[in-house]
Design an enzyme around this catalytic site. Structure first.
Site, PDB file in Angstrom:
ATOM      1  N   GLY A 198     -25.933 -96.618 -45.152  1.00 16.12           N
ATOM      2  CA  GLY A 198     -26.163 -95.458 -46.001  1.00 16.12           C
ATOM      3  C   GLY A 198     -24.977 -95.213 -46.904  1.00 16.12           C
ATOM      4  O   GLY A 198     -24.673 -94.079 -47.274  1.00 16.12           O
ATOM      5  N   ASP A 221     -27.904 -99.884 -47.870  1.00 13.41           N
ATOM      6  CA  ASP A 221     -28.667 -98.688 -48.204  1.00 13.41           C
ATOM      7  C   ASP A 221     -30.075 -99.125 -48.579  1.00 13.41           C
ATOM      8  O   ASP A 221     -30.378-100.328 -48.606  1.00 13.41           O
ATOM      9  CB  ASP A 221     -28.012 -97.898 -49.341  1.00 13.41           C
ATOM     10  CG  ASP A 221     -28.178 -96.391 -49.158  1.00 13.41           C
ATOM     11  OD1 ASP A 221     -29.326 -95.955 -48.894  1.00 13.41           O
ATOM     12  OD2 ASP A 221     -27.182 -95.661 -49.266  1.00 13.41           O
ATOM     13  N   ASP A 241     -33.328-101.038 -44.183  1.00 12.11           N
ATOM     14  CA  ASP A 241     -33.701 -99.782 -43.546  1.00 12.11           C
ATOM     15  C   ASP A 241     -33.028 -99.727 -42.178  1.00 12.11           C
ATOM     16  O   ASP A 241     -33.271-100.579 -41.324  1.00 12.11           O
ATOM     17  CB  ASP A 241     -35.223 -99.709 -43.395  1.00 12.11           C
ATOM     18  CG  ASP A 241     -35.707 -98.404 -42.806  1.00 12.11           C
ATOM     19  OD1 ASP A 241     -34.877 -97.626 -42.304  1.00 12.11           O
ATOM     20  OD2 ASP A 241     -36.926 -98.167 -42.829  1.00 12.11           O
ATOM     21  N   MET A 242     -32.187 -98.727 -41.961  1.00  6.58           N
ATOM     22  CA  MET A 242     -31.431 -98.646 -40.711  1.00  6.58           C
ATOM     23  C   MET A 242     -32.323 -98.412 -39.498  1.00  6.58           C
ATOM     24  O   MET A 242     -31.882 -98.586 -38.358  1.00  6.58           O
ATOM     25  CB  MET A 242     -30.385 -97.530 -40.796  1.00  6.58           C
ATOM     26  CG  MET A 242     -30.955 -96.142 -40.970  1.00  6.58           C
ATOM     27  SD  MET A 242     -29.635 -94.930 -41.219  1.00  6.58           S
ATOM     28  CE  MET A 242     -30.604 -93.464 -41.602  1.00  6.58           C
ATOM     29  N   LYS A 255     -21.504 -92.516 -42.003  1.00  2.00           N
ATOM     30  CA  LYS A 255     -20.858 -91.294 -42.494  1.00  2.00           C
ATOM     31  C   LYS A 255     -21.903 -90.287 -42.950  1.00  2.00           C
ATOM     32  O   LYS A 255     -22.737 -90.583 -43.807  1.00  2.00           O
ATOM     33  CB  LYS A 255     -19.912 -91.614 -43.652  1.00  2.00           C
ATOM     34  CG  LYS A 255     -19.269 -90.381 -44.257  1.00  2.00           C
ATOM     35  CD  LYS A 255     -18.593 -90.683 -45.573  1.00  2.00           C
ATOM     36  CE  LYS A 255     -18.230 -89.385 -46.288  1.00  2.00           C
ATOM     37  NZ  LYS A 255     -19.438 -88.610 -46.699  1.00  2.00           N
ATOM     38  N   HIS A 259     -26.416 -86.468 -38.934  1.00  2.00           N
ATOM     39  CA  HIS A 259     -26.717 -85.029 -39.001  1.00  2.00           C
ATOM     40  C   HIS A 259     -28.030 -84.759 -39.745  1.00  2.00           C
ATOM     41  O   HIS A 259     -28.544 -83.644 -39.708  1.00  2.00           O
ATOM     42  CB  HIS A 259     -25.555 -84.242 -39.606  1.00  2.00           C
ATOM     43  CG  HIS A 259     -25.408 -84.369 -41.088  1.00  2.00           C
ATOM     44  ND1 HIS A 259     -24.717 -83.457 -41.852  1.00  2.00           N
ATOM     45  CD2 HIS A 259     -25.855 -85.306 -41.978  1.00  2.00           C
ATOM     46  CE1 HIS A 259     -24.743 -83.805 -43.118  1.00  2.00           C
ATOM     47  NE2 HIS A 259     -25.422 -84.923 -43.227  1.00  2.00           N
TER      48      HIS A 259
END
EC number: 2.1.1.118
Length: 351
Positions: A198, A221, A241-242, A255, A259
């Site tokens: 990302g 990303d 795609d993670m 990073k 969240h």
């Protein structure tokens, strides 16, 4: 007949002041956005201390009422965004930047102006109007936009640009603190390769490569992000795609990513990140807010506010205990929280 007691003690006066302050709290947010939109910090930065009449001539407005603009600037001075000094020769009042408004000058390494424009965007206020609904499990962003934040961003070029500018601004701003923390705790000792998942424009990855020349750094990303970024020859770029896979490396950097998600999705991401690590010695490096950290208590209000904001977006800011529980559920053997000179902390999870 009893005479009404009209005396108000200090505690009641303080209570009134507190309620009045919160009642008009929105005013400071809107005034902050307005001063960035008008470019007032840029004008003063470029021209030095300026009088009210000089400042008016640089505003991007067809006409401006001097009297009303005086009231406008008076409030910004009250917010400590600007100071007033008196010219010793002309005796005119001149406005100058403060440490806070210096952070609102566009184009500087330490500029939060793009982040201000993201967090104070009208759509952000629209989502906040649904804040009560989050208490019974609803998703305010969906209610406000009929789509997820990620789909909205991808499908709206204007919002996408605002978001990317804000992320780049924030990454650039906090990069020195991140690099300092990594150096101080020797986090990248023995690390020959790292993937910034990302990583957007690669600002953080570039900073890591510059500070740690022995580390080969890749930016991963989504495809539409990788296609538009200006490539840096020091970095490798990977579209992916993670939630599916992450390229192999000695360390994985996430990073301000976790969240955005609730626990189940975070565990999926962490498990995939762990699969990309070597069998021994690998680590996942998180850069995230730790809500109850004792580091830099001046940021406590901002951390709690971000916690509310992420909840509206179906995400979550976490406490030390919540990070510990999350990493344990993802089967990491241990972790270390490293305070840095920023709103976030570094969290190193060992596989």
């Amino acid at each position: 007949m009893d005479t009404p007691n009209t005396f108000q003690n200090d505690d009641e006066i303080k209570a009134q002041a507190q309620v009045w302050k919160h009642m008009f709290g929105f005013a400071e947010t809107i005034m902050l956005r307005s001063t960035v939109s008008l470019g007032i910090p840029d004008i003063i930065h470029n021209n030095g201390p300026v009088t009210l009449s000089q400042l008016v001539t640089h505003l991007p407005l067809k006409s401006t009422s001097i009297d009303r603009f005086h009231h406008f600037m008076r409030y910004l001075v009250h917010m400590q965004l600007f100071t007033i000094s008196t010219d010793q020769i002309t005796k005119e009042d001149k406005y100058e930047l403060t440490p806070a408004s210096k952070l609102l000058v566009h184009g500087h390494q330490k500029s939060l102006a793009p982040y201000v424009m993201l967090q104070t965007h009208p759509e952000e206020f629209s989502v906040w109007s649904h804040v009560i609904n989050v208490l019974d499990g609803k998703k305010p962003y969906w209610e406000s936009n009929d789509t997820s934040m990620y789909e909205k961003t991808e499908g709206d070029p204007e919002i996408n640009e605002i978001l990317n500018d804000a992320m780049t601004s924030h990454s650039t701003f906090m990069l020195p603190a991140l690099v300092s923390g990594l150096m101080k705790e020797n986090v990248l000792d023995g690390v020959a390769s790292i993937v910034d998942v990302g990583g957007n424009s690669g600002v953080v990855a570039k900073g890591i490569v510059d500070a740690f020349p022995h580390v080969k750094c890749s930016v991963m990303d989504l495809n539409h992000v990788i296609e538009r970024v200006i490539k840096n020859p020091k970095l490798d770029y990977v579209a992916g795609d993670m939630f599916t896979s992450i390229p192999n490396a000695d360390a994985i950097l996430l990073k301000s990513t976790l969240h955005n998600y609730e626990d189940d999705d975070c565990i999926k991401i962490l498990n995939i990140a762990k699969e990309a690590l070597p069998s021994t010695g690998g680590k996942v490096i998180l850069v995230e807010i730790v809500v109850d950290t004792e580091n830099l208590p001046l940021f406590t209000s901002a951390r709690l506010s971000m916690g509310m904001d992420m909840m509206l977006m179906s995400g979550k800011e976490r406490t030390k205990k919540e990070w510990e529980d999350l990493l344990r559920k993802a089967n990491f053997t241990s972790h270390q929280v490293i305070p840095i000179m920023a709103i976030e902390s570094i969290i190193v999870a060992y596989s």
